[in-house]
Every structure is written in structure tokens, then in C-alpha cells.
Design a protein around this motif. Structure first.
Motif: not given
Length: 245
Positions: A217-227
């Protein structure tokens, strides 16, 4: 002053010609990463180790006791997950391939069918079903619709700017490149991952699930912010090059 203005305009136009290629390369990299993640999930002998989904079963049981309809079970959750998994397909494929949004629908159906056939041929522990193809295709439809909505919003914005800029002999009207605003899509993904992070953290603290779910979940959140950061930088660069305020 005239040569300098002409040189500045020529420089800006040359940058505009190069910038779409740079953005296209970024989109294709994002598409490749996404497809690899999908293949990692679907082309693995087992979706999860025995007992890994016990936390989800327990969570659904608790939610059923507080009013969640009993019809929402693991089968429904799996179907929704299959839809969500292919939403990025409906967005990234048309953008990266420079094709109309609707092309993501048959391509998504073909890709999902290939996945199910490979599971049938090489992974006997997986259970391929026509429902998976249907749900994946529906996810591609949702992504394509979101892309169409973003494109129409960009067209409306361009039309508004052209209306405000009255053409004249000294300043003729020029059609500006189409702008896409994907920030709402990224914010929706960030919100979903944030909810997942809170839920999985609470369950991990209660020893209901492993901390691997929290890491995902944390990885998905980080990828979302990077996008989101990429989209904002892209929008700012486009506005600067096009002379927008």
C-alpha cells in the motif's frame, strides 16, 4: 528587437516540437512498468500463499456484522480488483501509442484473454474464467472513459483560451496543442492507496495481516505521488512554453 523576438519564438517552437517526444517516452516507460506488474500478478503459479487472504476473509466477516451485505464476498472483491487492475490500461495504452481511447477496449480484452489462456496452459493452480476477461475489459473501458473526459476538458480549456484571445492582423489566432489534466485521476488513485494504507496498517498492528500488505500500500501511495509530481511539472512546463499564466 525583431530578430531577437523571432529567435525567441523559433526557440520556443523548437522546444515544443521536442517536448511531446519526451512526454511520450515517459508514458511508454510507465506503460512498460505497469504491464510488468500485471504480468507479475497474473503469470505467477499462485495468486497468494495459503492463508495470505485469511485477513480479507476476517475483514469481510467483521464488515458483515456491521451491515455490509453478505453478497459482497471474496468473489465480488476479486471481480472489483480485476476491474481496477485494468483501469490504467485504458489510460496508458492510448496515450503511449497515440491512438484513440476506444482502442484500449479491444486491446484490453485481447491482453486479458492471452493472460487467461496462458494460465490455463502453464499454471494449473490458477483458475482462468471468462469473468476475469469481462472484468478486465470493463476496467479498460473505465480507464478509456476517464481519458476521454480528460481530453474533452482539455479541448474545452483550449477553446476558452482561443475565445479570450481575439485574433487580429498583428496577432493571428493559432490552435494550441491539446492539454490533458490527469491530476484528478492521480488524486483518486492516491486516495484509494491512502485508505488501503490506513486499513492495512491497522490490521498489521492487530496481527491480522502481515506487514507486506502495508509495504504494498505504501509503494502504491508513493507511486501515486510521483505520478502527481510528474503531471504538475509537465503542466507547468507546458504553460511556460505556451506562454500561459
Amino acid at each position: 528587437m525583431a530578430p531577437r523576438v523571432a529567435e525567441s519564438r523559433a526557440t520556443r517552437e523548437s522546444v515544443l516540437e521536442r517536448d511531446p517526444t519526451r512526454g511520450l517516452r515517459t508514458l511508454r516507460i510507465a506503460l512498460a512498468v505497469y504491464l510488468l506488474l500485471v504480468l507479475r500478478v497474473t503469470q505467477w503459479p499462485r495468486l497468494a500463499d495459503p492463508g495470505d487472504l485469511d485477513w480479507l476473509t476476517g475483514l469481510l466477516a467483521r464488515l458483515h456484522t456491521i451491515g455490509l451485505p453478505t453478497a459482497i464476498d471474496l468473489t465480488v472483491v476479486e471481480a472489483v480488483a480485476n476491474v481496477v487492475m485494468f483501469v490504467p490500461f485504458g489510460i496508458l495504452v492510448p496515450l503511449a501509442m497515440r491512438r484513440p481511447a476506444w482502442t484500449a477496449v479491444p486491446l484490453g480484452a485481447a491482453f486479458s484473454t492471452a493472460i487467461e489462456l496462458s494460465q490455463l496452459a502453464f499454471f494449473p493452480e490458477r483458475v482462468p474464467t471468462p469473468q476475469d476477461v469481462l472484468m478486465n475489459t470493463l476496467g479498460a473501458v473505465v480507464g478509456a472513459v476517464a481519458l476521454v473526459a480528460a481530453r474533452r476538458r482539455g479541448v474545452a480549456r483550449v477553446g476558452a483560451m482561443e475565445h479570450e484571445r481575439r485574433p487580429s492582423l498583428l496577432s493571428p489566432s493559432r490552435l494550441r496543442p491539446l492539454e490533458l489534466d490527469l491530476r484528478r485521476v492521480f488524486w483518486l488513485g492516491i486516495a484509494l492507496w491512502a485508505v488501503a494504507l490506513v486499513v492495512t496498517t491497522a490490521l498489521a498492528v492487530a496481527t491480522v495481516v502481515s506487514w507486506r500488505a502495508v509495504a504494498i500500500s505504501a509503494t502504491g501511495l508513493v507511486l501515486g505521488f510521483l505520478a502527481l509530481v510528474w503531471e504538475r511539472r509537465h503542466q507547468a512546463r507546458s504553460h511556460q512554453l505556451l506562454g500561459h499564466p
